[in-house]
Motif scaffolding. Structure first.
Motif, PDB file in Angstrom:
ATOM      1  N   TYR A  95       0.845  -1.197   0.000  1.00  0.00           N
ATOM      2  CA  TYR A  95       0.000   0.000   0.000  1.00  0.00           C
ATOM      3  C   TYR A  95       0.877   1.243   0.000  1.00  0.00           C
ATOM      4  CZ  TYR A  95      -3.787   3.180   1.377  1.00  0.00           C
ATOM      5  OH  TYR A  95      -4.701   4.195   1.421  1.00  0.00           O
ATOM      6  N   ALA A  96       0.888   1.966  -1.110  1.00  0.00           N
ATOM      7  CA  ALA A  96       1.851   3.054  -1.322  1.00  0.00           C
ATOM      8  C   ALA A  96       1.673   4.218  -0.346  1.00  0.00           C
ATOM      9  CB  ALA A  96       1.731   3.561  -2.757  1.00  0.00           C
ATOM     10  N   LYS A  97       0.461   4.438   0.153  1.00  0.00           N
ATOM     11  CA  LYS A  97       0.216   5.601   1.000  1.00  0.00           C
ATOM     12  C   LYS A  97       0.687   5.410   2.439  1.00  0.00           C
ATOM     13  CE  LYS A  97      -3.645   7.476  -1.658  1.00  0.00           C
ATOM     14  NZ  LYS A  97      -5.052   7.929  -1.638  1.00  0.00           N
ATOM     15  N   ARG A  98       1.050   4.189   2.795  1.00  0.00           N
ATOM     16  CA  ARG A  98       1.591   3.974   4.132  1.00  0.00           C
ATOM     17  C   ARG A  98       3.041   4.430   4.172  1.00  0.00           C
ATOM     18  NH1 ARG A  98      -0.868  -1.628   4.148  1.00  0.00           N
ATOM     19  NH2 ARG A  98      -2.886  -1.382   5.151  1.00  0.00           N
ATOM     20  N   SER A  99       3.479   4.845   5.354  1.00  0.00           N
ATOM     21  CA  SER A  99       4.884   5.215   5.501  1.00  0.00           C
ATOM     22  C   SER A  99       5.749   3.970   5.327  1.00  0.00           C
ATOM     23  CB  SER A  99       5.124   5.819   6.887  1.00  0.00           C
ATOM     24  OG  SER A  99       4.999   4.821   7.889  1.00  0.00           O
ATOM     25  N   LYS A 100       6.995   4.195   4.967  1.00  0.00           N
ATOM     26  CA  LYS A 100       7.912   3.076   4.769  1.00  0.00           C
ATOM     27  C   LYS A 100       8.071   2.273   6.056  1.00  0.00           C
ATOM     28  CE  LYS A 100      12.462   1.999   2.840  1.00  0.00           C
ATOM     29  NZ  LYS A 100      13.708   2.555   2.253  1.00  0.00           N
ATOM     30  N   THR A 101       8.124   2.974   7.177  1.00  0.00           N
ATOM     31  CA  THR A 101       8.265   2.297   8.469  1.00  0.00           C
ATOM     32  C   THR A 101       7.056   1.423   8.761  1.00  0.00           C
ATOM     33  OG1 THR A 101       9.605   4.110   9.337  1.00  0.00           O
ATOM     34  CG2 THR A 101       8.582   2.637  10.945  1.00  0.00           C
ATOM     35  N   MET A 102       5.845   1.961   8.520  1.00  0.00           N
ATOM     36  CA  MET A 102       4.632   1.197   8.762  1.00  0.00           C
ATOM     37  C   MET A 102       4.545  -0.005   7.841  1.00  0.00           C
ATOM     38  SD  MET A 102       1.862   0.537  10.325  1.00  0.00           S
ATOM     39  CE  MET A 102       1.555   1.967  11.368  1.00  0.00           C
ATOM     40  N   GLN A 103       4.893   0.180   6.565  1.00  0.00           N
ATOM     41  CA  GLN A 103       4.820  -0.933   5.630  1.00  0.00           C
ATOM     42  C   GLN A 103       5.820  -2.028   5.994  1.00  0.00           C
ATOM     43  OE1 GLN A 103       2.397  -1.204   3.159  1.00  0.00           O
ATOM     44  NE2 GLN A 103       3.150  -3.302   3.304  1.00  0.00           N
ATOM     45  N   GLN A 104       6.993  -1.646   6.446  1.00  0.00           N
ATOM     46  CA  GLN A 104       7.980  -2.638   6.883  1.00  0.00           C
ATOM     47  C   GLN A 104       7.471  -3.412   8.092  1.00  0.00           C
ATOM     48  OE1 GLN A 104      11.492  -0.208   7.438  1.00  0.00           O
ATOM     49  NE2 GLN A 104      12.225  -0.568   5.347  1.00  0.00           N
ATOM     50  N   LYS A 105       6.805  -2.703   8.997  1.00  0.00           N
ATOM     51  CA  LYS A 105       6.249  -3.350  10.187  1.00  0.00           C
ATOM     52  C   LYS A 105       5.164  -4.352   9.802  1.00  0.00           C
ATOM     53  CE  LYS A 105       4.005  -2.264  14.604  1.00  0.00           C
ATOM     54  NZ  LYS A 105       3.456  -1.180  15.459  1.00  0.00           N
ATOM     55  N   LEU A 106       4.312  -3.955   8.853  1.00  0.00           N
ATOM     56  CA  LEU A 106       3.253  -4.849   8.397  1.00  0.00           C
ATOM     57  C   LEU A 106       3.824  -6.048   7.652  1.00  0.00           C
ATOM     58  CD1 LEU A 106       0.506  -2.351   7.185  1.00  0.00           C
ATOM     59  CD2 LEU A 106       0.451  -3.805   9.203  1.00  0.00           C
ATOM     60  N   ASP A 107       4.823  -5.808   6.814  1.00  0.00           N
ATOM     61  CA  ASP A 107       5.456  -6.905   6.091  1.00  0.00           C
ATOM     62  C   ASP A 107       6.058  -7.922   7.055  1.00  0.00           C
ATOM     63  OD1 ASP A 107       4.751  -5.777   3.699  1.00  0.00           O
ATOM     64  OD2 ASP A 107       6.738  -4.938   3.262  1.00  0.00           O
ATOM     65  N   GLN A 108       6.673  -7.414   8.107  1.00  0.00           N
ATOM     66  CA  GLN A 108       7.263  -8.291   9.120  1.00  0.00           C
ATOM     67  C   GLN A 108       6.172  -9.109   9.813  1.00  0.00           C
ATOM     68  OE1 GLN A 108       9.451  -6.185  12.149  1.00  0.00           O
ATOM     69  NE2 GLN A 108      10.472  -8.018  12.889  1.00  0.00           N
ATOM     70  N   MET A 109       5.043  -8.460  10.115  1.00  0.00           N
ATOM     71  CA  MET A 109       3.922  -9.142  10.751  1.00  0.00           C
ATOM     72  C   MET A 109       3.361 -10.238   9.846  1.00  0.00           C
ATOM     73  SD  MET A 109       0.123  -7.648  11.576  1.00  0.00           S
ATOM     74  CE  MET A 109       0.746  -6.191  12.386  1.00  0.00           C
ATOM     75  N   ILE A 110       3.142  -9.882   8.582  1.00  0.00           N
ATOM     76  CA  ILE A 110       2.565 -10.818   7.620  1.00  0.00           C
ATOM     77  C   ILE A 110       3.490 -12.020   7.417  1.00  0.00           C
ATOM     78  CG2 ILE A 110       1.973 -11.116   5.181  1.00  0.00           C
ATOM     79  CD1 ILE A 110       1.089  -8.103   5.275  1.00  0.00           C
ATOM     80  N   ARG A 111       4.757 -11.743   7.183  1.00  0.00           N
ATOM     81  CA  ARG A 111       5.709 -12.831   6.925  1.00  0.00           C
ATOM     82  C   ARG A 111       5.921 -13.691   8.168  1.00  0.00           C
ATOM     83  NH1 ARG A 111       8.990 -11.868   2.030  1.00  0.00           N
ATOM     84  NH2 ARG A 111       8.033 -10.093   0.976  1.00  0.00           N
ATOM     85  N   GLY A 112       5.904 -13.048   9.338  1.00  0.00           N
ATOM     86  CA  GLY A 112       6.028 -13.809  10.576  1.00  0.00           C
ATOM     87  C   GLY A 112       4.873 -14.779  10.746  1.00  0.00           C
ATOM     88  N   TYR A 113       3.660 -14.300  10.487  1.00  0.00           N
ATOM     89  CA  TYR A 113       2.482 -15.166  10.599  1.00  0.00           C
ATOM     90  C   TYR A 113       2.563 -16.309   9.590  1.00  0.00           C
ATOM     91  CZ  TYR A 113      -2.213 -16.923   9.907  1.00  0.00           C
ATOM     92  OH  TYR A 113      -3.291 -17.762   9.755  1.00  0.00           O
ATOM     93  N   ILE A 114       2.832 -15.996   8.339  1.00  0.00           N
ATOM     94  CA  ILE A 114       2.819 -17.011   7.288  1.00  0.00           C
ATOM     95  C   ILE A 114       3.905 -18.067   7.495  1.00  0.00           C
ATOM     96  CG2 ILE A 114       3.263 -17.373   4.819  1.00  0.00           C
ATOM     97  CD1 ILE A 114       1.758 -14.746   4.303  1.00  0.00           C
ATOM     98  N   LEU A 115       5.079 -17.651   7.925  1.00  0.00           N
ATOM     99  CA  LEU A 115       6.192 -18.589   8.076  1.00  0.00           C
ATOM    100  C   LEU A 115       6.143 -19.386   9.373  1.00  0.00           C
ATOM    101  CD1 LEU A 115       9.175 -16.418   6.770  1.00  0.00           C
ATOM    102  CD2 LEU A 115       8.005 -18.273   5.564  1.00  0.00           C
ATOM    103  N   LYS A 116       5.581 -18.793  10.423  1.00  0.00           N
ATOM    104  CA  LYS A 116       5.674 -19.423  11.744  1.00  0.00           C
ATOM    105  C   LYS A 116       4.380 -20.058  12.244  1.00  0.00           C
ATOM    106  CE  LYS A 116       9.209 -16.077  13.158  1.00  0.00           C
ATOM    107  NZ  LYS A 116       9.539 -14.961  14.089  1.00  0.00           N
ATOM    108  N   ARG A 117       3.260 -19.716  11.648  1.00  0.00           N
ATOM    109  CA  ARG A 117       1.974 -20.185  12.145  1.00  0.00           C
ATOM    110  C   ARG A 117       1.695 -21.607  11.672  1.00  0.00           C
ATOM    111  NH1 ARG A 117      -1.274 -19.268  16.444  1.00  0.00           N
ATOM    112  NH2 ARG A 117      -3.473 -19.486  15.918  1.00  0.00           N
ATOM    113  N   GLN A 118       1.834 -22.575  12.555  1.00  0.00           N
ATOM    114  CA  GLN A 118       1.695 -23.979  12.190  1.00  0.00           C
ATOM    115  C   GLN A 118       0.266 -24.339  11.792  1.00  0.00           C
ATOM    116  OE1 GLN A 118       3.312 -26.398  15.351  1.00  0.00           O
ATOM    117  NE2 GLN A 118       5.419 -25.803  14.887  1.00  0.00           N
TER     118      GLN A 118
END
Length: 214
Positions: A95-118
């Motif tokens: 989402y381009a309108k989010r700040s870079k910091t916010m988007q990085q935080k969301l990406d980390q959240m999303i990838r953490g869930y997808i990779l770690k959630r059994q």
């Protein structure tokens, strides 16, 4: 690249969603529900029609709006379906309108869930059927493949195009994947307006649930 396959059995009837309840919104995968029910995650770019699709699948107009209250769109949202499995509404990516910091935080959240959630058994990646393949969608899908995550593509807003154009766009999208993919993932064509694809999506989820049953 090969897809991590989710086997599909022969479909006999359409699973009906009789109960859909919002459970929790979590900032990390560690704070998601602790039980072992199967989870099916829905994700896509902004304005792809994710909330409308979720509401259509559940026949519950305001269900996804529960996660649209201030702050919750940035979290991992769990809905318990028929007391049997979870539908997980993930924050959108790219989402381009989010700040870079916010988007990085969301990406980390999303990838953490997808990779770690059994409990996660399949990710449904939503794609607007009207548009040609976008780099941000393709990068996300390639990452899922490289990570060995089972997923399917859900083309949305099919009612916005004629039947021939819809098929042309889907074929072009999938054809573009053959530059890296030896085998293409399952895909569904849907419309929240006409309810196209609802039965097929629910049948797919039901078939996986049956194979996971002890």
């Amino acid at each position: 690249m090969q897809i991590q396959k989710v086997p599909v059995s022969t479909f006999h009837y359409v699973m009906e969603i009789k109960k859909a309840v919002y459970v929790i919104s979590s900032p990390t995968e560690y704070q998601c529900p602790k039980d072992t029910r199967a989870e099916y995650a829905f994700i896509g770019r902004s304005n792809v029609g994710k909330s409308s699709l979720i509401n259509m699948l559940c026949r519950h107009k305001g269900l996804a709006k529960t996660s649209a209250t201030p702050g919750k769109t940035l979290l991992i949202n769990h809905f318990l379906i028929n007391d049997e499995w979870y539908l997980v509404d993930l924050p959108g990516y790219g989402y381009a309108k989010r700040s870079k910091t916010m988007q990085q935080k969301l990406d980390q959240m999303i990838r953490g869930y997808i990779l770690k959630r059994q409990q996660l058994v399949c990710v449904f990646v939503l794609i607007d059927i009207r548009h040609a393949q976008q780099a941000v969608d393709r990068e996300f899908i390639d990452w899922l493949g490289e990570s060995g995550i089972p997923f399917a593509i859900v083309f949305t807003k099919s009612d916005k195009l004629g039947r021939m154009q819809r098929q042309t766009n889907v074929d072009a999208w999938l054809q573009a994947m053959t530059d890296r993919w030896e085998e293409l993932p399952p895909h569904f064509v849907t419309s929240s307006e006409s309810r196209e694809g609802r039965e097929e999506l629910l049948e797919y989820i039901d078939s996986i649930n049956k194979q996971l049953a002890p």
